[in-house]
Design a protein around this motif. Structure first.
Motif, short mmCIF file in Angstrom:
data_model
loop_
_atom_site.label_atom_id
_atom_site.label_comp_id
_atom_site.label_asym_id
_atom_site.label_seq_id
_atom_site.Cartn_x
_atom_site.Cartn_y
_atom_site.Cartn_z
N ARG A 267 1.01 -0.94 0.13
CA ARG A 267 -0.06 0.13 -0.06
C ARG A 267 0.82 1.37 0.04
O ARG A 267 1.81 1.41 0.76
N ILE A 268 0.68 2.06 -0.88
CA ILE A 268 1.46 3.37 -1.15
C ILE A 268 0.29 4.50 -1.07
O ILE A 268 -0.56 4.37 -1.64
N PRO A 269 1.08 5.65 -0.66
CA PRO A 269 -0.14 6.52 -0.61
C PRO A 269 -0.31 7.42 -2.01
O PRO A 269 0.33 7.23 -2.95
N ALA A 270 -1.68 7.48 -2.15
CA ALA A 270 -2.05 7.69 -3.42
C ALA A 270 -1.27 9.22 -3.99
O ALA A 270 -1.05 9.37 -5.16
N LEU A 271 -1.17 9.86 -2.99
CA LEU A 271 -0.42 11.26 -3.11
C LEU A 271 0.94 10.97 -3.83
O LEU A 271 1.40 11.59 -4.94
N VAL A 272 1.62 9.74 -3.45
CA VAL A 272 2.87 9.38 -4.16
C VAL A 272 2.75 8.86 -5.55
O VAL A 272 3.46 9.29 -6.68
N ILE A 273 1.91 7.90 -5.60
CA ILE A 273 1.54 7.36 -6.92
C ILE A 273 0.98 8.39 -7.96
O ILE A 273 1.57 8.51 -9.11
N ILE A 274 0.16 9.11 -7.70
CA ILE A 274 -0.54 10.23 -8.53
C ILE A 274 0.38 11.41 -8.72
O ILE A 274 0.65 12.13 -9.96
N GLY A 275 1.39 11.80 -7.56
CA GLY A 275 2.37 12.74 -7.79
C GLY A 275 3.41 12.29 -8.63
O GLY A 275 3.81 12.99 -9.63
N LEU A 276 3.81 11.18 -8.62
CA LEU A 276 4.94 10.51 -9.75
C LEU A 276 4.33 10.36 -11.31
O LEU A 276 4.98 10.84 -12.11
N PHE A 277 3.03 10.33 -11.30
CA PHE A 277 2.18 10.08 -12.61
C PHE A 277 2.25 11.77 -12.92
O PHE A 277 2.72 11.99 -14.25
N PHE A 278 2.17 12.81 -12.40
CA PHE A 278 2.12 14.20 -12.64
C PHE A 278 3.65 14.49 -12.84
O PHE A 278 3.68 15.29 -13.93
N VAL A 279 4.59 14.41 -12.07
CA VAL A 279 5.87 14.79 -12.54
C VAL A 279 6.33 13.90 -13.73
O VAL A 279 7.36 14.69 -14.56
N GLN A 280 5.98 12.70 -13.86
CA GLN A 280 6.54 12.06 -15.27
C GLN A 280 6.09 12.71 -16.37
O GLN A 280 6.60 12.96 -17.64
N ASN A 281 4.72 13.23 -16.30
CA ASN A 281 4.10 13.80 -17.27
C ASN A 281 4.70 15.32 -17.59
O ASN A 281 4.95 15.89 -18.96
#
Length: 113
Positions: A53-67
């Motif tokens: 379980r990973i914080p959604a903030l981390v996963i979605i934050g990585l998605f945003f930074v990658q974009n």
């Protein structure tokens, strides 16, 4: 999302198709509504596969930074090439995400009625 992509590539002859900008908007709204949420994620460790379980903030934050990184890279590519490369509409993802963060609270999507 589409407006952001259009603004970056006004002269593009490549059509834009898909719903990924809208999905990015939902992700942006999700971050605002559920900042403490945790997401069950598959992790590959060589031949072993497990879930954590990973914080959604981390996963979605990585998605945003990658974009953002990929979007900036497309600007560099477009500046150096006279041909369009096509592919992923990173700026639609970025625009959708930002508008999801901004508009969801303004539209009252988070009222506890």
């Amino acid at each position: 999302a589409a407006l952001c992509q259009w603004f970056i590539g006004m002269n593009s002859e490549i059509p834009s198709l898909g719903a990924s900008g809208a999905i990015s908007g939902v992700l942006g709204a999700y971050i605002i509504r559920f900042p403490q949420a945790r997401v069950k994620t598959l992790v590959f460790l060589g031949i072993f596969i497990t879930t954590i379980r990973i914080p959604a903030l981390v996963i979605i934050g990585l998605f945003f930074v990658q974009n953002v990184i990929s979007g900036l890279a497309t600007l560099q590519t477009a500046a150096k090439m006279s041909v369009e490369t096509g592919g992923v509409a990173y700026w639609a993802h970025i625009g959708g995400f930002v508008f999801g963060v901004i508009l969801a609270p303004l539209f009252g999507l988070f009222r506890d009625d």
